[in-house]
Design a protein around this motif. Structure first.
Motif, short mmCIF file in Angstrom:
data_model
loop_
_atom_site.label_atom_id
_atom_site.label_comp_id
_atom_site.label_asym_id
_atom_site.label_seq_id
_atom_site.Cartn_x
_atom_site.Cartn_y
_atom_site.Cartn_z
N UNK A 29 0.90 -1.16 0.00
CA UNK A 29 0.00 0.00 0.00
C UNK A 29 0.93 1.21 0.00
N UNK A 30 1.35 1.61 -1.19
CA UNK A 30 2.43 2.59 -1.32
C UNK A 30 1.95 4.03 -1.15
N UNK A 31 2.79 4.83 -0.52
CA UNK A 31 2.57 6.28 -0.43
C UNK A 31 3.88 6.89 0.08
N UNK A 72 -3.53 3.86 8.53
CA UNK A 72 -4.17 2.64 8.02
C UNK A 72 -3.24 1.93 7.04
N UNK A 73 -2.57 2.69 6.16
CA UNK A 73 -1.63 2.07 5.21
C UNK A 73 -0.46 1.41 5.95
N UNK A 74 0.04 2.10 6.95
CA UNK A 74 1.14 1.54 7.76
C UNK A 74 0.69 0.25 8.43
N UNK A 75 -0.46 0.32 9.14
CA UNK A 75 -0.93 -0.83 9.91
C UNK A 75 -1.23 -2.03 9.01
N UNK A 76 -1.86 -1.79 7.87
CA UNK A 76 -2.26 -2.89 6.99
C UNK A 76 -1.03 -3.64 6.48
N UNK A 77 -0.01 -2.90 6.05
CA UNK A 77 1.17 -3.54 5.48
C UNK A 77 1.99 -4.23 6.57
N UNK A 78 2.11 -3.60 7.73
CA UNK A 78 2.86 -4.25 8.82
C UNK A 78 2.14 -5.52 9.31
N UNK A 79 0.80 -5.50 9.30
CA UNK A 79 0.04 -6.66 9.80
C UNK A 79 0.30 -7.90 8.95
N UNK A 80 0.32 -7.75 7.64
CA UNK A 80 0.52 -8.92 6.77
C UNK A 80 2.01 -9.24 6.62
N UNK A 81 2.81 -8.21 6.36
CA UNK A 81 4.20 -8.44 5.93
C UNK A 81 5.17 -8.64 7.10
N UNK A 82 4.78 -8.24 8.30
CA UNK A 82 5.68 -8.46 9.44
C UNK A 82 5.01 -9.27 10.56
N UNK A 126 13.44 -4.20 -1.52
CA UNK A 126 13.02 -2.93 -0.90
C UNK A 126 13.36 -2.85 0.59
N UNK A 127 13.93 -3.92 1.16
CA UNK A 127 14.19 -3.88 2.61
C UNK A 127 15.22 -2.80 2.95
N UNK A 128 15.98 -2.37 1.94
CA UNK A 128 16.96 -1.30 2.18
C UNK A 128 16.35 0.08 1.99
N UNK A 129 15.03 0.12 1.80
CA UNK A 129 14.35 1.41 1.60
C UNK A 129 13.99 1.59 0.14
N UNK A 130 12.80 2.16 -0.09
CA UNK A 130 12.38 2.41 -1.47
C UNK A 130 11.38 3.54 -1.49
N UNK A 131 11.49 4.40 -2.49
CA UNK A 131 10.57 5.54 -2.60
C UNK A 131 9.12 5.06 -2.53
N UNK A 174 7.62 3.44 -0.27
CA UNK A 174 7.38 2.13 0.35
C UNK A 174 7.91 2.07 1.79
N UNK A 175 7.75 3.14 2.54
CA UNK A 175 8.25 3.16 3.91
C UNK A 175 7.66 2.04 4.76
N UNK A 176 6.37 1.80 4.60
CA UNK A 176 5.72 0.72 5.37
C UNK A 176 6.24 -0.65 4.93
N UNK A 177 6.31 -0.85 3.63
CA UNK A 177 6.75 -2.13 3.06
C UNK A 177 8.23 -2.38 3.39
#
Ligand code: NAD
Length: 240
Positions: A89-91, A99-109, A138-143, A145-148
């Motif tokens: 959920x990129x931004x 909500x974007x932060x929580x959704x991505x952290x819930x599934x991906x972490x 993207x684990x090293x950071x990506x435009x 994709x802060x949450x991802x």
């Protein structure tokens, strides 16, 4: 049939990389429990011999914990656990919502933690087994994709901790960081961004889901018996 008689769990197995992993492990002879929230799951895996569809939302922590233990109890073992399910959920950070932060952290972490904790409990008692977790370049950071990126960096730390804690019980845990792989996730990107990602590779092409699945099969198999705590880049050379 290098995994004949083994029990595997693959999350995110309804599509893309997870489906390719499920297909590889099933072809290698494993009984593969394919976990995915998508209603398309049963159809996606119906041709794979030895595949068992388990439709479930991995963000339900209690249900996910039970699901892993139930599979191990029913099969009497658990040999391979592959954490693949993920969302984006990129931004840009200045616009990213809670909500974007929580959704991505819930599934991906958090879901990876829930599955991995249950797996570690079983593998310690059993005396071995393999965990493979799909992170990302993207684990090293990506435009955008802060949450991802935060989640994908998190699973590296989590999985390398599992490698340390499982070692004396004979278990291994490794991470794969795919580069740009042709799946529904990346096909949703604008075409010029897709081309820019391909241009970063030295093989001049997008990866196929099976390019990642082959490395998972290796890490799950006897050839990787002494390989643990590794972060393997599978991205056509994007790191050089
Ligand atoms: P995909 O969208 O094709 O597949 C992801 C699967 O995860 C889907 O089937 C989806 O239903 C499932 N899923 C999502 N939320 C879930 C939930 N709450 N519970 C259960 N299942 C859920 O994506 P993909 O490209 O195959 O990505 C697979 C993994 O690889 C992801 O972790 C992704 O971050 C990672 N990855 C992909 C690429 C790429 O270029 N495609 C690159 C690096 C890393």
């Amino acid at each position: 049939m290098t995994l004949h008689g083994q029990t595997a769990i693959v999350t995110g197995a309804a599509a893309g990389i997870g489906l390719a992993v499920a297909a590889r492990l099933a072809a290698a002879g494993a009984r593969v429990h394919c976990v995915d929230v998508s209603p398309a799951l049963a159809d996606a895996v119906k041709e794979l011999s030895g595949a068992v569809p388990v439709q479930a939302d991995l963000t339900d922590r209690a249900a996910t914990h039970r699901l892993v233990h139930d599979i191990a109890e029913r099969d009497g073992r658990l040999d391979v656990v592959v954490n693949v399910a993920g969302i984006t959920q990129d931004a840009f950070l200045h616009k990213m919502t809670d909500e974007q932060w929580d959704a991505v952290l819930a599934v991906n972490l958090t879901a990876v933690f829930t599955v991995t904790r249950a797996a570690v409990q079983i593998l310690r008692a059993q005396g071995g087994g393999r965990i493979v977790t799909i992170s990302s370049a993207s684990w090293l950071g990506n435009l955008g994709q802060g949450n991802y990126a935060a989640a994908k960096a998190g699973v590296v730390g989590l999985t390398l901790t599992a490698a340390r804690e499982l070692g004396r019980f004979g278990g291994t845990a490794n991470v794969i960081c795919p580069g740009f792989i042709d799946t529904a996730m990346t096909r949703a990107m604008p075409p010029d961004l897709q081309q820019a990602q391909v241009a970063k590779t030295w093989l001049g092409r997008a990866g196929e889901p099976d390019d990642v699945a082959k490395v998972v099969e290796y890490l799950a198999g006897d050839g990787a018996a002494f390989v643990t705590g590794e972060v393997v880049n599978v991205g056509g050379g994007y790191r050089i």
